[in-house]
Enzyme design. Structure first.
Site, mmCIF file in Angstrom:
data_model
loop_
_atom_site.group_PDB
_atom_site.id
_atom_site.type_symbol
_atom_site.label_atom_id
_atom_site.label_comp_id
_atom_site.label_asym_id
_atom_site.label_seq_id
_atom_site.Cartn_x
_atom_site.Cartn_y
_atom_site.Cartn_z
ATOM 1 N N LYS A 173 0.674 -0.998 -0.161
ATOM 2 C CA LYS A 173 -0.080 0.041 0.143
ATOM 3 C C LYS A 173 0.834 1.511 -0.068
ATOM 4 O O LYS A 173 1.812 1.758 0.743
ATOM 5 C CB LYS A 173 -0.705 0.137 1.143
ATOM 6 C CG LYS A 173 -1.514 1.643 1.854
ATOM 7 C CD LYS A 173 -2.347 1.745 2.519
ATOM 8 C CE LYS A 173 -1.790 3.022 3.038
ATOM 9 N NZ LYS A 173 -1.630 3.883 2.113
ATOM 10 N N GLY A 226 6.817 5.271 8.960
ATOM 11 C CA GLY A 226 5.454 6.798 8.611
ATOM 12 C C GLY A 226 5.379 7.091 9.980
ATOM 13 O O GLY A 226 7.480 7.834 10.733
ATOM 14 N N SER A 227 4.963 8.137 10.415
ATOM 15 C CA SER A 227 4.383 8.919 11.448
ATOM 16 C C SER A 227 4.653 7.812 13.145
ATOM 17 O O SER A 227 3.842 6.501 12.877
ATOM 18 C CB SER A 227 3.557 9.879 11.618
ATOM 19 O OG SER A 227 2.548 9.143 11.795
ATOM 20 N N GLN A 229 2.108 8.420 15.309
ATOM 21 C CA GLN A 229 1.507 7.890 15.764
ATOM 22 C C GLN A 229 0.388 7.134 15.426
ATOM 23 O O GLN A 229 -0.072 6.266 15.302
ATOM 24 C CB GLN A 229 0.662 9.317 15.375
ATOM 25 C CG GLN A 229 -0.532 9.947 16.415
ATOM 26 C CD GLN A 229 -1.332 10.898 14.966
ATOM 27 O OE1 GLN A 229 -1.227 11.730 14.036
ATOM 28 N NE2 GLN A 229 -2.287 11.287 15.444
ATOM 29 N N GLY A 231 1.992 4.856 13.037
ATOM 30 C CA GLY A 231 3.130 3.642 13.957
ATOM 31 C C GLY A 231 2.849 2.852 15.837
ATOM 32 O O GLY A 231 2.656 1.909 15.208
ATOM 33 N N GLU A 250 9.491 1.312 10.872
ATOM 34 C CA GLU A 250 10.282 3.131 11.038
ATOM 35 C C GLU A 250 9.915 4.734 11.196
ATOM 36 O O GLU A 250 8.986 4.712 10.502
ATOM 37 C CB GLU A 250 11.223 3.623 9.740
ATOM 38 C CG GLU A 250 12.405 1.885 9.754
ATOM 39 C CD GLU A 250 13.470 2.054 11.121
ATOM 40 O OE1 GLU A 250 13.020 2.934 10.758
ATOM 41 O OE2 GLU A 250 14.011 1.639 10.888
ATOM 42 N N CYS A 284 13.111 11.967 7.150
ATOM 43 C CA CYS A 284 12.732 11.018 8.732
ATOM 44 C C CYS A 284 14.285 11.167 9.203
ATOM 45 O O CYS A 284 14.042 11.420 10.084
ATOM 46 C CB CYS A 284 12.418 10.051 8.853
ATOM 47 S SG CYS A 284 13.584 9.244 7.067
ATOM 48 N N GLN A 331 1.015 19.951 5.100
ATOM 49 C CA GLN A 331 2.130 19.671 5.907
ATOM 50 C C GLN A 331 2.463 21.387 5.110
ATOM 51 O O GLN A 331 3.455 21.581 6.231
ATOM 52 C CB GLN A 331 3.059 18.822 4.667
ATOM 53 C CG GLN A 331 4.677 18.474 4.989
ATOM 54 C CD GLN A 331 4.771 18.389 6.697
ATOM 55 O OE1 GLN A 331 4.149 16.783 6.546
ATOM 56 N NE2 GLN A 331 5.198 18.918 7.272
ATOM 57 N N GLU A 383 8.552 17.036 15.186
ATOM 58 C CA GLU A 383 8.839 16.434 14.345
ATOM 59 C C GLU A 383 8.496 17.068 13.384
ATOM 60 O O GLU A 383 6.863 17.380 13.338
ATOM 61 C CB GLU A 383 9.265 14.888 14.365
ATOM 62 C CG GLU A 383 8.978 15.184 12.642
ATOM 63 C CD GLU A 383 8.926 13.568 12.006
ATOM 64 O OE1 GLU A 383 8.099 12.905 12.066
ATOM 65 O OE2 GLU A 383 10.580 12.938 11.375
#
Ligand code: NAP
Ligand code: MG
Length: 482
Positions: A173, A226-227, A229, A231, A250, A284, A331, A383
């Site tokens: 995905k 990804g983020s 949150q 994760g 990650e 990242c 963003q 971040e």
């Protein structure tokens, strides 16, 4: 009208149940493409196809896997200019960065083609007389892959290549914001000769396609980037699923770059500007905290501001552009919100932070440099994921190291110094997964492990031969020959 690009499920290209539009952030009037969105039922079909294809792919020979991965690599590399242009157009990194990322994806497939030939087990004596013990690695099963928008081809490559290399089947995905590069990669994979069902592409949202992968008992493992949150949600879902899933995460970073008095100023400025602002700071591994000792502080700040002033921020596809646009409006709103937060917290906006107008309508932001920041400010702890960095003053190396480690993240870190003593000490004592000396925190090799500690990562490392920890499971077999 261009055709709506389809999903690839069970060896066939299929229509979806909705459409996602891929917009060029350098020119929001430019529609890069339209992509069919998979729903829950289609995602389940993809999982079923991957499950059905698994037993035979798991038994395929190393030669078959080498041939497929090598073919994928060759096509990616042969088309890197064209695919790099697509990537830069959909994500907003500059054309050279886009081409570089595509080349990286090709190299990753080449590396794992070779790895397919190097998976050798171990055989040893038993502690009991007359027995043999063998240790071998087997594939895990159906692996679901959920990837972010900021590396639309390299991150999928560094998950899909090892998964296929070690005999797993895949449901991939991509991030809905940038499905173009993932779709192009999928097309290349379909031409590699792998059997139907081994690889499946399902474009769609995290809440539908992602969630279905997390909920499904036939998905054995999830590889996520990804983020933090998201994760956390992934981890919870994988543990609650029955059977529990293997997972690797990650996630974010708040990566420090320490600049000491004895650093070469020119090197330090290039390292900081590259690490903090290239790829629009949307990495990242970006250096968002610049921790600078007293003696070089003012010279460093002045030189970074001067260098930023010389950079061109414009359409990612234009020649000579250094920094492309921010990926999308949400963003950009986040970046601007943090610039305001930094000012409200009392940091000084020493350069940039303004919206820029260019020939085409796009999300252009002048790189922002804060000074007089401290490590307790939100701009130093959270971040931002944009072209925003904060300079934090430190008395000496010891204080710089302490500030550097005072974060809940631990992905990458760096130091600029000409002292072997400080460089060695920092390499040993920096609490991160990847440490750089006189190099940008972003920018890594593909044949060695990638990943972090603390809040940045969870589970086995990605890339290099370390990838086998996640994509294989170990079997210990005992034989009594009789
Ligand atoms: P994100 O919002 O967490 O999304 C990442 C992926 O997760 C997307 O494909 C997203 O789908 C999907 N997702 C969202 N909610 C989900 C759910 N409930 N269930 C299943 N999947 C779900 O992250 P992002 O904004 O795309 O990417 C930026 C983040 O990635 C930053 O924090 C950055 O640091 C991190 N990152 C980390 C690394 C690393 O290796 N450490 C590398 C690159 C980026 P949709 O967005 O399509 O809905
Ligand atoms: Mg997102």
């Amino acid at each position: 009208m261009t055709a709506i690009l389809k999903n690839f499920i069970g060896g066939e290209w299929v229509d979806g149940s909705g459409v996602t539009k891929n917009i060029n952030p350098s020119n929001t009037n430019d529609l890069v493409g339209e992509y069919a969105k998979a729903d829950k039922a289609q995602t389940e079909k993809a999982i079923a196809a991957a499950k059905a294809a698994f037993p035979s792919w798991a038994q395929s020979t190393p030669q078959v896997r080498f041939d497929a991965l090598n073919k994928i690599s060759l096509e990616i590399l042969a088309r890197k200019e064209e695919l790099g242009r697509l990537l830069a157009r959909e994500e907003g990194k500059t054309l050279p960065e886009g081409i570089g990322e595509v080349a990286r994806a090709g190299q990753i497939f080449a590396f794992f083609a070779g790895e397919a030939l190097r998976l050798i087990g171990e055989k040893g004596a038993s502690v009991r007389p007359g027995l043999d013990v063998e240790i071998t690695r087997e594939p895990v099963g159906v692996v679901g892959m959920i990837t972010p928008w900021n590396f639309p081809i390299a991150i999928p490559a560094w998950k899909i290549a090892p998964a296929l290399c070690y005999g797993n089947t895949v449901v991939f995905k991509p991030a809905e914001l940038v499905p173009g590069s993932g779709h192009a990669l999928a097309e290349i994979i379909t031409r590699s000769g792998i059997p139907a069902g081994v690889f499946n592409l399902v474009v769609g949202s995290g809440s539908v396609v992602g969630q279905t992968l997390l909920d499904h008992p036939d998905v054995a493992a999830i590889s996520f980037t990804g983020s933090v949150q998201t994760g956390r949600k992934i981890a919870q879902a994988c543990v609650l699923s029955n059977p529990m899933k293997k997972f690797q995460l990650e996630m974010g970073g708040k990566n420090p770059l320490v600049v000491l008095d004895d650093a070469d100023l020119k090197t330090a400025v290039e390292v900081a500007v590259n690490g903090a602002y290239f790829s629009t700071g949307q990495r990242c591994t970006a250096s968002s905290r610049l921790i600078v000792t007293e003696g070089i502080h003012d010279r460093f700040v002045a030189a970074v501001a001067e260098r930023l002033n010389s950079l061109s921020v414009d359409d990612a596809l234009k020649a000579g552009v250094h920094i492309g646009p921010v990926v999308d409006q949400s963003q950009l709103d986040q970046d601007l919100r943090y610039i305001k937060i930094g000012q409200d917290e009392g940091a000084k906006l020493a350069f940039g932070g303004e919206l820029l107008k260019r020939e085409n309508p796009g999300h252009y932001l002048q790189p922002a440099l804060f000074t007089e920041a401290n490590n307790n400010m939100r701009i130093a702890r959270e971040e931002i994921f944009g072209p925003v960095a904060a300079v934090i003053r430190a008395k000496n190396y010891e204080e710089a190291l302490a500030i550097s480690n005072d974060t809940e993240f631990g992905l990458a870190s760096g130091i600029c110094t000409s002292s072997l003593k400080y460089a060695s000490h920092y390499k040993r004592n920096s609490e991160s997964g990847m440490v750089m000396v006189n190099l940008p925190t972003a920018g890594v090799d593909y044949h060695v492990p990638f990943g972090g500690r603390k809040g940045s990562s969870y589970g086995a490392r990605e890339q290099g031969s370390y990838a086998r920890e996640f994509y294989t499971t170990v079997k210990t077999a005992y034989t009594y020959p009789g």
